[in-house]
Design a protein around this motif. Sequence first.
Motif, PDB file in Angstrom:
ATOM      1  N   ILE A  70       6.840   3.007  -7.323  1.00  0.00           N
ATOM      2  CA  ILE A  70       5.688   2.111  -7.393  1.00  0.00           C
ATOM      3  C   ILE A  70       5.195   1.751  -5.990  1.00  0.00           C
ATOM      4  CG2 ILE A  70       4.963  -0.219  -8.047  1.00  0.00           C
ATOM      5  CD1 ILE A  70       6.839   0.052 -10.507  1.00  0.00           C
ATOM      6  N   VAL A  71       6.126   1.425  -5.118  1.00  0.00           N
ATOM      7  CA  VAL A  71       5.734   1.047  -3.753  1.00  0.00           C
ATOM      8  C   VAL A  71       5.038   2.203  -3.057  1.00  0.00           C
ATOM      9  CG1 VAL A  71       6.569   0.371  -1.475  1.00  0.00           C
ATOM     10  CG2 VAL A  71       7.538  -0.698  -3.502  1.00  0.00           C
ATOM     11  N   ILE A  72       5.613   3.378  -3.182  1.00  0.00           N
ATOM     12  CA  ILE A  72       5.026   4.543  -2.522  1.00  0.00           C
ATOM     13  C   ILE A  72       3.613   4.807  -3.053  1.00  0.00           C
ATOM     14  CG2 ILE A  72       5.203   7.054  -2.292  1.00  0.00           C
ATOM     15  CD1 ILE A  72       8.323   6.587  -2.288  1.00  0.00           C
ATOM     16  N   ASP A  73       3.481   4.686  -4.350  1.00  0.00           N
ATOM     17  CA  ASP A  73       2.182   4.911  -4.979  1.00  0.00           C
ATOM     18  C   ASP A  73       1.159   3.865  -4.537  1.00  0.00           C
ATOM     19  OD1 ASP A  73       0.283   5.951  -6.827  1.00  0.00           O
ATOM     20  OD2 ASP A  73       0.745   4.263  -8.147  1.00  0.00           O
ATOM     21  N   LEU A  74       1.582   2.591  -4.596  1.00  0.00           N
ATOM     22  CA  LEU A  74       0.630   1.526  -4.268  1.00  0.00           C
ATOM     23  C   LEU A  74       0.297   1.502  -2.779  1.00  0.00           C
ATOM     24  CD1 LEU A  74       1.933  -1.373  -6.552  1.00  0.00           C
ATOM     25  CD2 LEU A  74       0.022   0.172  -6.926  1.00  0.00           C
ATOM     26  N   GLN A  75       1.278   1.863  -1.943  1.00  0.00           N
ATOM     27  CA  GLN A  75       0.994   1.902  -0.508  1.00  0.00           C
ATOM     28  C   GLN A  75      -0.068   2.956  -0.219  1.00  0.00           C
ATOM     29  OE1 GLN A  75       1.413   4.035   2.183  1.00  0.00           O
ATOM     30  NE2 GLN A  75       1.010   2.469   3.758  1.00  0.00           N
ATOM     31  N   ALA A  76       0.012   4.065  -0.950  1.00  0.00           N
ATOM     32  CA  ALA A  76      -0.990   5.112  -0.768  1.00  0.00           C
ATOM     33  C   ALA A  76      -2.368   4.626  -1.206  1.00  0.00           C
ATOM     34  CB  ALA A  76      -0.582   6.348  -1.563  1.00  0.00           C
ATOM     35  N   ARG A  77      -2.367   3.769  -2.238  1.00  0.00           N
ATOM     36  CA  ARG A  77      -3.657   3.282  -2.748  1.00  0.00           C
ATOM     37  C   ARG A  77      -4.226   2.143  -1.930  1.00  0.00           C
ATOM     38  NH1 ARG A  77      -2.187   2.315  -8.854  1.00  0.00           N
ATOM     39  NH2 ARG A  77      -4.015   0.980  -8.829  1.00  0.00           N
ATOM     40  N   PHE A  78      -3.369   1.181  -1.581  1.00  0.00           N
ATOM     41  CA  PHE A  78      -3.850  -0.051  -0.948  1.00  0.00           C
ATOM     42  C   PHE A  78      -3.613  -0.108   0.556  1.00  0.00           C
ATOM     43  CE2 PHE A  78      -2.520  -1.984  -5.261  1.00  0.00           C
ATOM     44  CZ  PHE A  78      -3.723  -1.610  -5.848  1.00  0.00           C
ATOM     45  N   GLY A  79      -2.757   0.756   1.078  1.00  0.00           N
ATOM     46  CA  GLY A  79      -2.347   0.608   2.472  1.00  0.00           C
ATOM     47  C   GLY A  79      -1.255  -0.444   2.577  1.00  0.00           C
ATOM     48  N   ASN A  80      -1.088  -1.002   3.755  1.00  0.00           N
ATOM     49  CA  ASN A  80       0.016  -1.951   3.980  1.00  0.00           C
ATOM     50  C   ASN A  80      -0.294  -3.354   3.456  1.00  0.00           C
ATOM     51  OD1 ASN A  80       0.941   0.284   5.292  1.00  0.00           O
ATOM     52  ND2 ASN A  80       1.073  -0.666   7.302  1.00  0.00           N
ATOM     53  N   LYS A  81      -0.753  -3.434   2.238  1.00  0.00           N
ATOM     54  CA  LYS A  81      -1.056  -4.735   1.636  1.00  0.00           C
ATOM     55  C   LYS A  81       0.165  -5.196   0.847  1.00  0.00           C
ATOM     56  CE  LYS A  81      -5.096  -4.686   3.345  1.00  0.00           C
ATOM     57  NZ  LYS A  81      -5.384  -5.621   4.443  1.00  0.00           N
ATOM     58  N   TRP A  82       1.157  -5.654   1.605  1.00  0.00           N
ATOM     59  CA  TRP A  82       2.468  -5.911   1.003  1.00  0.00           C
ATOM     60  C   TRP A  82       2.432  -7.029  -0.031  1.00  0.00           C
ATOM     61  CZ3 TRP A  82       3.989  -1.564   2.202  1.00  0.00           C
ATOM     62  CH2 TRP A  82       3.907  -1.044   3.496  1.00  0.00           C
ATOM     63  N   ALA A  83       1.672  -8.050   0.256  1.00  0.00           N
ATOM     64  CA  ALA A  83       1.599  -9.163  -0.693  1.00  0.00           C
ATOM     65  C   ALA A  83       0.989  -8.678  -2.015  1.00  0.00           C
ATOM     66  CB  ALA A  83       0.783 -10.299  -0.108  1.00  0.00           C
ATOM     67  N   ARG A  84      -0.018  -7.857  -1.901  1.00  0.00           N
ATOM     68  CA  ARG A  84      -0.662  -7.311  -3.095  1.00  0.00           C
ATOM     69  C   ARG A  84       0.296  -6.392  -3.853  1.00  0.00           C
ATOM     70  NH1 ARG A  84      -6.490  -4.194  -3.247  1.00  0.00           N
ATOM     71  NH2 ARG A  84      -6.635  -4.061  -5.513  1.00  0.00           N
ATOM     72  N   ILE A  85       0.963  -5.533  -3.103  1.00  0.00           N
ATOM     73  CA  ILE A  85       1.906  -4.598  -3.729  1.00  0.00           C
ATOM     74  C   ILE A  85       3.023  -5.370  -4.431  1.00  0.00           C
ATOM     75  CG2 ILE A  85       3.656  -2.840  -3.233  1.00  0.00           C
ATOM     76  CD1 ILE A  85       1.752  -1.853  -0.966  1.00  0.00           C
ATOM     77  N   ALA A  86       3.460  -6.455  -3.805  1.00  0.00           N
ATOM     78  CA  ALA A  86       4.569  -7.234  -4.372  1.00  0.00           C
ATOM     79  C   ALA A  86       4.211  -7.830  -5.733  1.00  0.00           C
ATOM     80  CB  ALA A  86       4.986  -8.332  -3.401  1.00  0.00           C
ATOM     81  N   THR A  87       2.931  -8.054  -5.970  1.00  0.00           N
ATOM     82  CA  THR A  87       2.535  -8.623  -7.263  1.00  0.00           C
ATOM     83  C   THR A  87       2.798  -7.651  -8.415  1.00  0.00           C
ATOM     84  OG1 THR A  87       0.243  -7.852  -7.120  1.00  0.00           O
ATOM     85  CG2 THR A  87       0.725 -10.031  -6.193  1.00  0.00           C
ATOM     86  N   TYR A  88       2.968  -6.385  -8.086  1.00  0.00           N
ATOM     87  CA  TYR A  88       3.273  -5.396  -9.114  1.00  0.00           C
ATOM     88  C   TYR A  88       4.774  -5.251  -9.352  1.00  0.00           C
ATOM     89  CZ  TYR A  88      -1.581  -3.794  -8.735  1.00  0.00           C
ATOM     90  OH  TYR A  88      -2.944  -3.717  -8.749  1.00  0.00           O
ATOM     91  N   LEU A  89       5.561  -5.955  -8.541  1.00  0.00           N
ATOM     92  CA  LEU A  89       7.020  -5.819  -8.619  1.00  0.00           C
ATOM     93  C   LEU A  89       7.654  -7.178  -8.889  1.00  0.00           C
ATOM     94  CD1 LEU A  89       7.298  -3.565  -5.462  1.00  0.00           C
ATOM     95  CD2 LEU A  89       7.704  -2.802  -7.793  1.00  0.00           C
ATOM     96  N   PRO A  90       7.905  -7.483 -10.151  1.00  0.00           N
ATOM     97  CA  PRO A  90       8.467  -8.789 -10.501  1.00  0.00           C
ATOM     98  C   PRO A  90       9.760  -9.071  -9.731  1.00  0.00           C
ATOM     99  CG  PRO A  90       7.927  -7.522 -12.474  1.00  0.00           C
ATOM    100  CD  PRO A  90       7.735  -6.608 -11.315  1.00  0.00           C
TER     101      PRO A  90
END
Length: 148
Positions: A70-90
């Motif tokens: 999930i992180v790898i996928d979302l990083q590719a989509r959003f870039g280094n938006k860690w706070a945003r990516i974290a919302t997808y990971l409970p």
Amino acid sequence: MVMRKGPWMAEEDEILIEYVRKHGPRDWSSIRSKGLLPRTGKSCRLRWVNKLKPDLKTSGCKFSPEEERIVIDLQARFGNKWARIATYLPGRTDNDVKNFWSTRQKRLARILRTPLPSRSSKNHGKTPISSHEVAHLEVINQTDCIES
DNA sequence: AATTGCACCAACCGCACAAGA
DNA sequence: TTCTTGTGCGGTTGGTGCAAT
């Protein structure tokens, strides 16, 4: 009040938890102005968000292969938006994701720098490369070729 | 037994932005 | 409108523990 820095003590955590229970996770800077803790508002917020907030995964809980994907996928989509990516990971925080990513980046950088290990050589007990990482590595390699 | 390299984690810093004075 | 303050985010650093050398 002399400002404290560095690791949090259990008593400080208790005070912070009690403050949030009473007032909610806001007005961080008043924790200091009220003389409750010799910590900046930023420090209090960070401590709460990353360690004290309920429903967080216990530290030391490694990212599952699914979370990695999930992180790898979302990083590719959003870039280094860690706070945003974290919302997808409970249960994960932006700091968790950020730490995971930078450790991984270092590891991948080293793998790219060194020749491929022979079949017989051990992996020195280091985290093995998963199949989706191999796939991603190939992408990085191609990108590198284009860039250089 | 001591040293080295790495993974992992906690917490800091600087910057950006929004709200309010 | 400008300045100040509080908050959130991303980058980075420093410490610790462990396995390999």
